[in-house]
Design a protein around this motif. Structure first.
Motif, PDB file in Angstrom:
ATOM      1  N   GLY A 140       0.814  -1.212   0.000  1.00 36.03           N
ATOM      2  CA  GLY A 140       0.000   0.000   0.000  1.00 36.03           C
ATOM      3  C   GLY A 140       0.845   1.259   0.000  1.00 36.03           C
ATOM      4  N   MET A 141       1.965   1.228   0.727  1.00 35.22           N
ATOM      5  CA  MET A 141       2.871   2.378   0.725  1.00 35.22           C
ATOM      6  C   MET A 141       3.419   2.629  -0.675  1.00 35.22           C
ATOM      7  N   PHE A 142       3.769   1.553  -1.385  1.00 34.30           N
ATOM      8  CA  PHE A 142       4.275   1.712  -2.752  1.00 34.30           C
ATOM      9  C   PHE A 142       3.216   2.338  -3.652  1.00 34.30           C
ATOM     10  N   LEU A 143       1.969   1.842  -3.566  1.00 29.00           N
ATOM     11  CA  LEU A 143       0.910   2.400  -4.408  1.00 29.00           C
ATOM     12  C   LEU A 143       0.659   3.863  -4.077  1.00 29.00           C
ATOM     13  N   ALA A 144       0.674   4.203  -2.784  1.00 24.98           N
ATOM     14  CA  ALA A 144       0.441   5.593  -2.384  1.00 24.98           C
ATOM     15  C   ALA A 144       1.550   6.500  -2.900  1.00 24.98           C
ATOM     16  N   ARG A 145       2.817   6.049  -2.766  1.00 25.64           N
ATOM     17  CA  ARG A 145       3.929   6.881  -3.229  1.00 25.64           C
ATOM     18  C   ARG A 145       3.947   6.968  -4.756  1.00 25.64           C
ATOM     19  N   LEU A 146       3.523   5.907  -5.438  1.00 21.39           N
ATOM     20  CA  LEU A 146       3.465   5.949  -6.896  1.00 21.39           C
ATOM     21  C   LEU A 146       2.401   6.935  -7.361  1.00 21.39           C
ATOM     22  N   ALA A 147       1.237   6.929  -6.698  1.00 23.02           N
ATOM     23  CA  ALA A 147       0.196   7.900  -7.034  1.00 23.02           C
ATOM     24  C   ALA A 147       0.673   9.321  -6.755  1.00 23.02           C
ATOM     25  N   ARG A 148       1.418   9.486  -5.678  1.00 28.14           N
ATOM     26  CA  ARG A 148       1.964  10.810  -5.362  1.00 28.14           C
ATOM     27  C   ARG A 148       2.965  11.253  -6.428  1.00 28.14           C
TER      28      ARG A 148
END
Length: 378
Positions: A140-148
């Motif tokens: 989830g952290m990876f997806l959040a940082r990728l969206a950011r």
């Protein structure tokens, strides 16, 4: 070691039916340790022992160790042991040496009851669930940082992405291609040996194509990448954790997720499908070469049979797995790196665990894909 005459202690042993009295006169030091040990080695084993140190003029650490080991030896066989005549200072010194002596830890009792067995199973289940939740958190952290990164392109580290694409993909091409080529050769040779018995040698092309395109190409590529890349991710991030570089990054306002995780996992997502395609081509080439040598199937016939007898769904089944395997390997490698403590032993343990966990997870995911594709008829 020769003991000077003025340092040699005098030892008197008085053996009685009820007890044995040992009186030492002189210095009990490292210089006289061997001589005292030799004289005390033949004490009677039955009665209690009373050690009279009234006339001892000097007692050093070696002498205190001798008294302590003698006490342990006598008490171990069930007899009593008493030390008499020591001055308060010497007695305190002897007590300090006795406390500093290493004592083996008592072996823990084996779990024998049903309650202990159930408790162990429950603890293992809780640990597994906790690990799964932790991996989901990093995903989830990876997806959040990728969206950011899509919202704020300036924060995205393009140079780091290119670097990791080279490390993960380009440098892995030789070993992946060689592995796939040899797997194709082995499949063709073994398939030819079996199918020749039934006069169905031409079907070796189908065997090679389905095995390489659907399963072995991407699976073995992912296992190789898991071994070299998951360990590299864990070692790099773990080393930074040991040197407190990640704490320094947070102090400088840099997000470790954006700086460390996104470029690595995204590089895997981009490069693993390409490596899988290279493995497929190398595997088919190796199979075609062996089929030509072993069965006389020409490259033109091999190509014709490959096009006519192999559906594109086999290739798509392998390609679909690649991004999932890449996410599994990348998340496990990054998560293991963040679990490293401030010592080299922890770094080695987590690196080994990351490789084992990544390979095991890839195999489990491949089995799940196979069952799912079989159920939907894909």
């Amino acid at each position: 070691m020769t003991v000077p005459p003025d340092l040699a202690p005098e030892i008197t042993v008085v053996a009685e039916p009820a007890s044995t009295t040992v009186a030492i006169r002189g210095q009990v030091t490292i210089y006289s340790l061997s001589a005292v040990q030799t004289q005390l080695a033949n004490l009677p084993e039955g009665p209690d022992v009373s050690l009279d140190l009234t006339q001892v003029t000097r007692l050093d650490t070696a002498g205190a160790w001798l008294v302590t080991t003698l006490r342990e030896k006598i008490t171990a066989r069930g007899a009593g042991f008493e030390v008499r005549g020591l001055a308060p200072e010497a007695q305190s010194f002897l007590d300090s040496v006795e406390k500093a002596m290493p004592h083996p830890e008592a072996a823990s009792a084996e779990r024998k009851t049903l309650a202990d067995l159930v408790a162990g199973i429950g603890a293992a289940v809780v640990g597994g669930v906790s690990l799964l939740l932790s991996l989901l958190g990093y995903f989830g952290m990876f997806l959040a940082r990728l969206a950011r990164a899509f919202r704020h392109p300036r924060e995205f580290r393009l140079t780091a992405l290119v670097h990791h694409c080279e490390e993960v993909g380009l440098k892995a091409v030789p070993i992946v291609a060689l592995m796939a080529f040899l797997i194709g050769v082995v499949l063709a040779f073994q398939g030819a040996s079996q199918l020749r018995q039934f006069g169905a040698e031409v079907f070796v092309v189908d065997l090679i194509a389905v095995s390489i395109l659907r399963e072995l190409g991407i699976l073995l590529t992912s296992i190789i990448v898991a071994g070299r890349t998951a360990s590299a991710f864990t070692a790099a991030i773990g080393s930074m954790k040991m040197r407190e570089e990640i704490d320094a990054m947070r102090t400088l306002g840099l997000d470790p997720g954006m700086t460390l995780f996104v470029p690595r996992i995204l590089a895997l997502l981009l490069m693993l499908p390409i490596l899988g395609l290279i493995a497929d081509i190398a595997g088919l080439f190796g199979g075609a070469l062996m089929a030509w040598v072993e069965l006389g199937i020409s490259p033109a016939m091999f190509r014709t049979r490959l096009v006519e007898g192999t559906d594109v769904s086999h290739f798509l089944a392998g390609v679909i797995k690649a991004p999932v395997f890449a996410l599994i390997i990348g998340v496990i490698g990054c998560r293991s790196g963040m679990q490293v403590q401030s010592n080299a032993e922890s770094l080695g343990q987590m690196t080994s665990k990351a490789v084992v966990m990544a390979i095991f997870s890839v195999i489990v995911a491949d089995a799940a894909f196979s069952i799912f594709f079989a159920q939907i008829g894909f």
